[in-house]
Design an enzyme around this catalytic site. Structure first.
Site, PDB file in Angstrom:
ATOM      1  N   THR A   9       0.832  -1.263  -0.034  1.00 46.51           N
ATOM      2  CA  THR A   9       0.038  -0.036   0.033  1.00 46.51           C
ATOM      3  C   THR A   9       0.959   1.260   0.083  1.00 46.51           C
ATOM      4  OG1 THR A   9      -1.866  -1.016   1.057  1.00 46.51           O
ATOM      5  CG2 THR A   9      -1.694   1.359   1.271  1.00 46.51           C
ATOM      6  N   ASN A  51      -5.245  -9.557  -7.573  1.00 48.33           N
ATOM      7  CA  ASN A  51      -5.700 -10.370  -6.291  1.00 48.33           C
ATOM      8  C   ASN A  51      -6.873 -10.990  -6.194  1.00 48.33           C
ATOM      9  OD1 ASN A  51      -6.075  -7.631  -6.453  1.00 48.33           O
ATOM     10  ND2 ASN A  51      -6.969  -7.512  -4.292  1.00 48.33           N
ATOM     11  N   GLN A  70       0.991  -9.770  -5.663  1.00 44.54           N
ATOM     12  CA  GLN A  70       0.216 -11.261  -5.948  1.00 44.54           C
ATOM     13  C   GLN A  70       1.151 -12.110  -6.462  1.00 44.54           C
ATOM     14  OE1 GLN A  70      -1.838 -12.522  -3.994  1.00 44.54           O
ATOM     15  NE2 GLN A  70      -2.880 -10.556  -3.113  1.00 44.54           N
ATOM     16  N   SER A 100       4.747  -7.005  -1.192  1.00 43.75           N
ATOM     17  CA  SER A 100       4.755  -7.019   0.437  1.00 43.75           C
ATOM     18  C   SER A 100       5.157  -8.281   1.018  1.00 43.75           C
ATOM     19  CB  SER A 100       3.118  -7.173   0.684  1.00 43.75           C
ATOM     20  OG  SER A 100       2.608  -5.833   1.403  1.00 43.75           O
ATOM     21  N   ALA A 101       5.780  -8.416   2.115  1.00 44.89           N
ATOM     22  CA  ALA A 101       6.334  -9.700   2.605  1.00 44.89           C
ATOM     23  C   ALA A 101       5.590 -10.479   3.116  1.00 44.89           C
ATOM     24  CB  ALA A 101       7.398  -9.275   3.654  1.00 44.89           C
ATOM     25  N   HIS A 102       4.180 -10.204   3.821  1.00 42.01           N
ATOM     26  CA  HIS A 102       3.247 -10.901   4.174  1.00 42.01           C
ATOM     27  C   HIS A 102       2.570 -11.749   3.146  1.00 42.01           C
ATOM     28  CE1 HIS A 102      -0.594  -9.122   3.956  1.00 42.01           C
ATOM     29  NE2 HIS A 102       0.178  -7.810   3.645  1.00 42.01           N
ATOM     30  N   THR A 138      13.680   4.978  11.001  1.00 44.65           N
ATOM     31  CA  THR A 138      14.471   3.792  11.327  1.00 44.65           C
ATOM     32  C   THR A 138      14.045   2.483  10.879  1.00 44.65           C
ATOM     33  OG1 THR A 138      14.924   5.097  13.348  1.00 44.65           O
ATOM     34  CG2 THR A 138      15.331   2.629  13.354  1.00 44.65           C
ATOM     35  N   CYS A 160      -9.237  -5.963   1.387  1.00 44.88           N
ATOM     36  CA  CYS A 160      -8.682  -4.708   1.635  1.00 44.88           C
ATOM     37  C   CYS A 160     -10.065  -3.850   1.366  1.00 44.88           C
ATOM     38  CB  CYS A 160      -7.579  -4.276   0.912  1.00 44.88           C
ATOM     39  SG  CYS A 160      -6.275  -5.137   1.009  1.00 44.88           S
TER      40      CYS A 160
HETATM   41  N1  PMP Z   1      -1.517  -4.857  -4.108  1.00 45.90           N
HETATM   42  C1  PMP Z   1      -2.218  -6.039  -4.224  1.00 45.90           C
HETATM   43  C2  PMP Z   1      -2.481  -6.584  -5.520  1.00 45.90           C
HETATM   44  C3  PMP Z   1      -2.576  -6.463  -3.061  1.00 45.90           C
HETATM   45  O1  PMP Z   1      -3.296  -7.949  -3.097  1.00 45.90           O
HETATM   46  C4  PMP Z   1      -2.652  -6.008  -1.792  1.00 45.90           C
HETATM   47  C5  PMP Z   1      -2.843  -6.826  -0.422  1.00 45.90           C
HETATM   48  N2  PMP Z   1      -4.496  -7.340  -0.477  1.00 45.90           N
HETATM   49  C6  PMP Z   1      -1.753  -4.769  -1.567  1.00 45.90           C
HETATM   50  C7  PMP Z   1      -1.429  -4.151  -2.805  1.00 45.90           C
HETATM   51  C8  PMP Z   1      -1.831  -4.035  -0.567  1.00 45.90           C
HETATM   52  O2  PMP Z   1      -0.707  -4.661   0.499  1.00 45.90           O
HETATM   53  P1  PMP Z   1      -0.394  -4.398   2.052  1.00 45.90           P
HETATM   54  O3  PMP Z   1      -1.853  -4.711   2.451  1.00 45.90           O
HETATM   55  O4  PMP Z   1       0.506  -5.422   2.346  1.00 45.90           O
HETATM   56  O5  PMP Z   1      -0.084  -3.074   2.142  1.00 45.90           O
END
Ligand code: PMP
Length: 374
Positions: free
Chosen positions: A71, A151, A179, A200-202, A243, A331
């Site tokens: 994001t 996504n 994704q 994004s790492a998660h 940081t 989201c």
């Molecule tokens: N872009 C895409 C295509 C996503 O699927 C997501 C998470 N659903 C995001 C951006 C945003 O990632 P984050 O919530 O880790 O900031």
């Protein structure tokens, strides 16, 4: 419970957690400090993580800017390019099926007077290279921002061709690759027009709250400067002050190393699991379901399925003790999906749609649950 919502987030890998723990305990140094070993060790750990992520993506380690997630990366790149090069006056080309962090950023810029072109997509959520080229010719944009893999429905955009077109016209190209990282193998060096990437790492078995914006070095008349979102101590080449979250960065690096090493077996397993699930759903539900995605040229493991006449929220609640699924993007779950709407689905069809997002860490027998579902 079977977890099938891996597009929302993934379970942290045990190796990732192990790698992070020392940096939450004894190795607490600030990598921007100098002269003593605690700081030096933190700096070294950050550099090693950077190199692992760069290896996974095919970029240089100094092209990676750590952020809090995709994001932030999307906001930073789109607002940053728009401000640096165009004073918010030059056109940005995007699509109607971007993640909300791209779309809402574009809408914000639009409210400041920035012209935005939202390209329509086909029935599976893809733009065509011709559409992009025509829009570039018509608007002389400062940036093209197009999602790599969707996504909600998993469709992949023709990134190689779009990258080539953007290079030909000297237009900066950004892609949200959140994704696809790990699920589709690519090497950024093979896409010279692709100047920015978000991840994004998660989404790749790493920790939450850490991601990256790849900002490629300038070359051959293609510029890649941005105005930062966060000003301060000048970390991350002045692109993102604050940081560094060393423990998260170390975890992100470990996750990148793991998925890089397992990419081809993971992708194969995801494709097999997906086919197995498609077969089960097709034979159990027949014409009572509709697949919103096609089955080629897509992220393996993401399926969007309409269960005709069944309210998706009621279905998911009923199934929640046994299986974790979602109605679409986590989201923007309170609103009907803009992605399904963009591919021509009615409100009723959207309210009957469920997203399955698999992980290579489950087995076929886990999916047998759907054989008996009525
Ligand atoms: N872009 C895409 C295509 C996503 O699927 C997501 C998470 N659903 C995001 C951006 C945003 O990632 P984050 O919530 O880790 O900031």
């Amino acid at each position: 419970m079977i977890y099938l919502d891996n597009s929302a987030t993934t379970k942290i890998a045990p190796e990732v957690l192990d790698a992070m723990m020392p940096y939450l305990k004894e190795e607490y140094g600030n990598p921007s400090s100098k002269y003593y070993s605690l700081a030096e060790k933190a700096k070294k750990a950050v550099m090693e993580a950077r190199e692992k992520i760069a290896t996974l993506l095919g970029c240089d380690h100094d092209e990676i800017v750590f952020t809090s997630g995709a994001t932030e990366s999307n906001n930073m790149i789109i607002k940053g390019v728009s401000e640096y090069y165009g004073d918010h006056k030059r056109t940005i080309i995007t699509t109607t099926v971007e993640h909300s962090s791209v779309l809402e950023t574009c809408r914000y810029l639009e409210s400041k007077g920035c012209p935005i072109v939202y390209l329509d997509v086909d029935q599976y959520g893809r733009v065509s290279p011709d559409q992009v080229e025509r829009a570039i010719q018509e608007t002389n944009p400062v940036l093209v921002s197009i999602i790599w893999g969707n996504n909600e429905i998993g469709s992949l955009n023709p990134i190689a061709q779009i990258s080539k077109i953007c290079k030909e016209y000297n237009v900066m190209f950004h892609s949200d690759a959140t994704q696809v990282v790990g699920k589709v193998s690519f090497d950024m060096k093979e896409f010279p027009g692709l100047r920015f990437l978000s991840l994004s790492a998660h989404k790749m078995y790493g920790p939450k709250g850490i991601g990256a914006a790849v900002i490629r070095k300038e070359s051959e008349n293609i510029y890649t400067k941005i105005t930062p979102l966060l000003h301060g101590g000048g970390q991350e080449n002045d692109y993102r002050s604050g940081t560094l979250a060393v423990h998260n960065i170390v975890g992100f690096g470990k996750a990148a190393e793991l998925i890089h090493n397992r990419a081809s077996s993971d992708q194969q397993k995801l494709a097999e699991l997906e086919q197995y699930l498609v077969d089960i759903l097709s034979s159990n539900f027949g014409d009572k379901i509709v697949f919103n995605n096609d089955h080629t040229n897509k992220i393996p493991g993401i399926l969007s399925v309409q269960f005709k006449g069944v309210n998706n929220e009621l279905l998911l609640k009923k199934l929640s003790p046994y299986v974790a699924l979602s109605t679409g993007s986590a989201c923007s779950s309170s609103k009907p999906s803009h992605v399904l709407s963009a591919i021509g689905k009615s409100l009723d069809e959207i309210r009957q749609t469920v997203r399955f997002s698999l992980s290579p860490h489950i087995e076929k027998k886990d999916l047998d649950f759907f054989k008996n579902l009525k």
